[in-house]
Motif scaffolding. Structure first.
Motif: not given
Length: 136
Positions: A56-75
């Protein structure tokens, strides 16, 4: 994250009241334990919910995150949840032994150094991963 702040403030106020009522200053030693517990709950609940808090915090900067970023932020959210457990247990130990010098050294210095190291290492890793995945 605002929820965690409100709970932390409420707990701090309760600890102050208990400290005054029972005249036991050492009750304040438990504040870092409570803060870490609250942060653990918030981060863990976000993992089990729709989106991890760091996503959620990363999406404040970038509205669309690539799949690797979603996986990374989850971990990364899982990593921080584990950190809060470990940090909270160490804080609990320092509160239980009731030694102001040890408590102050860990909770007022070492834990902040650890957080700074983790933030710095994560930033470097994020820059490296972003370059790696942007080139693909």
């Amino acid at each position: 994250m605002a929820v965690a702040g409100r709970y932390s403030l409420a707990c701090a106020c309760l600890l102050c009241v208990f400290t005054l009522v029972f005249r036991k200053l050492e009750l304040m030693f438990y504040y870092p334990v409570i803060v870490n517990a609250i942060l653990f709950i918030v981060f863990t609940a976000s993992i089990l919910g729709k989106r991890p808090i760091i996503t959620v915090l990363a999406m404040l900067k970038e509205k669309e995150l690539p799949p690797f970023a979603i996986s990374y932020t989850r971990r990364l959210t899982i990593f921080w949840a584990v950190f809060f457990v470990i940090n909270g247990l160490i804080a609990l130990y320092t509160a239980i032994i009731n030694d102001l010098k040890v408590w102050t050294l860990y909770n007022g210095f070492i834990s902040y150094i650890l957080i700074g190291i983790i933030f710095t290492a994560e930033f470097i890793l994020r820059v490296f991963l972003k370059k790696k995945y942007d080139n693909k």
